[in-house]
Scaffold this active site. Structure first.
Site, PDB file in Angstrom:
ATOM      1  N   CYS A  75      24.657 -69.862 -60.045  1.00 44.08           N
ATOM      2  CA  CYS A  75      25.546 -69.517 -58.928  1.00 44.08           C
ATOM      3  C   CYS A  75      26.905 -70.280 -59.438  1.00 44.08           C
ATOM      4  CB  CYS A  75      25.024 -70.034 -57.564  1.00 44.08           C
ATOM      5  SG  CYS A  75      23.524 -69.068 -56.982  1.00 44.08           S
TER       6      CYS A  75
ATOM      7  N   HIS B 227      31.824 -68.752 -53.726  1.00 45.41           N
ATOM      8  CA  HIS B 227      30.646 -68.058 -54.316  1.00 45.41           C
ATOM      9  C   HIS B 227      29.826 -67.295 -53.072  1.00 45.41           C
ATOM     10  CE1 HIS B 227      26.748 -66.932 -55.625  1.00 45.41           C
ATOM     11  NE2 HIS B 227      26.014 -68.002 -55.331  1.00 45.41           N
TER      12      HIS B 227
ATOM     13  N   ASN C 161      24.265 -61.309 -53.015  1.00 43.25           N
ATOM     14  CA  ASN C 161      24.477 -62.502 -53.653  1.00 43.25           C
ATOM     15  C   ASN C 161      24.427 -61.975 -55.390  1.00 43.25           C
ATOM     16  OD1 ASN C 161      24.503 -64.642 -55.305  1.00 43.25           O
ATOM     17  ND2 ASN C 161      23.252 -66.006 -53.828  1.00 43.25           N
TER      18      ASN C 161
END
Length: 335
Positions: free
Chosen positions: A114, A262, A292
């Site tokens: 991530c 993020h 995501n």
């Protein structure tokens, strides 16, 4: 010393839209449950063999290079961030080099999940600052959908993730007042297994072990996430690393023109926004539409925000990420 600035941005997402209602047809879940916990309404999943981690990265890269006003052969280094490479090895960096016809320029793969794009930007920034390279292509790209447990058993993870790619071109500049002002990277490996995919890997279970056991209950090759633990750590580390970046540049929270976190969970982004008392027009979220996308989430969101005119010359732009590893970081930019 030279400085680096983002001169081109691009992104690509598959055409195939998968809504929460679509997922409710294949697992025990529903739109309300997903939105309440994550803010996600839909995501993109690849549905054609032509869409791979590399090919999507190439499509995003071509847009970024064109917007940078460069010919492809002006790129002198490639950095590719992903947790979902086409092959176990080699990584997608060299595949992008091949697809773009980039002679024999170096290609580096970053495996920081991530926070991968933030780490990749930091590496590119250092290479440019030292004078080693002039134009670096940085890509974040992910295909999650082919590796998720799309059943009720895996719903806690599988409803969150989507596929897509984003790219940026970093170029050398001698104007110290603009571009990347600083980057800040951290890791806390003691929590590595709280968000991980254990197999296949040489440490515990390789492909031969999985095939030998042929165990339908083996979940080691699906992503595992301790959601509450990750959330609690994420909100702390996001806040810390944003403040670290601001303080390093003698900036205040009030100086932030655009925060792009993020896209892990809309609730995390909202928590950070409330903590810093930032208005809606100073935080950009698109997890509602894309889910995501791990290493791709920041470049996709950054590109969209720029395309919509939400980022203007002279703006202070803050990128921040937290994810598997545990790894986290921030990038402070004067646009």
């Amino acid at each position: 010393m030279y400085h680096s600035k983002i001169t081109g941005l691009g992104y690509y997402v598959p055409d195939n839209i998968v809504t929460n209602d679509d997922l409710s047809k294949i697992m025990d879940t529903n739109d309300e449950w997903i939105q309440e916990r994550t803010g996600i309404q839909e995501r993109r999943h690849v549905n054609t063999p032509e869409d791979t981690t590399t090919s999507m990265g190439v499509k995003a890269a071509k847009v970024a290079i064109e917007r940078a006003g460069l010919e492809t052969d002006a790129i002198d280094f490639v950095i590719f961030a992903t947790l979902s490479p086409d092959y176990y090895f080699p990584g997608p960096g060299v595949l992008v080099q091949r697809e773009l016809g980039l002679r024999t320029v170096g290609a580096l793969d970053v495996r920081n999940q991530c926070s991968g794009f933030v780490y990749a930007l930091s590496v590119a920034d250092q290479f440019i600052k030292t004078g080693m390279y002039k134009n670096i292509l940085v890509i974040g790209s992910e295909v999650h959908s082919r590796g998720l447990d799309m059943t009720t058993r895996g719903r806690g993870v599988s409803v969150i993730f989507g596929d897509g790619a984003g790219a940026a071109v970093l170029s050398r500049t001698e104007d110290a007042s603009k571009g990347i002002l600083s980057t800040h990277l951290h890791a806390e490996g003691q929590h590595a297994e709280e968000l991980a995919l254990i197999a296949p890997g040489m440490g515990k279970r390789w492909v031969t072990d999985i095939i030998r056991d042929n165990n339908p209950e083996d979940e080691s090759y699906y992503p595992h996430m301790n959601g509450q633990f990750v959330f609690k750590n994420a909100v702390v580390r996001f806040s810390e690393v944003i403040m670290e970046g601001l303080q390093a540049n003698d900036l205040q929270v009030s100086d932030i023109d655009m925060l792009i976190p993020h896209q892990a969970n809309l609730r995390i982004s909202q928590f950070i926004q409330q903590k810093f008392r930032l208005p809606d027009d100073k935080v950009y979220n698109n997890i509602q539409q894309y889910g995501n996308t791990t290493a791709a989430s920041i470049p996709i969101a950054l590109t969209e925000a720029w395309e919509k005119g939400k980022i203007k010359e002279g703006d202070v732009v803050v990128l921040a990420a937290f994810g598997s590893g545990f790894t986290w970081g921030s990038v402070i930019i004067r646009w």
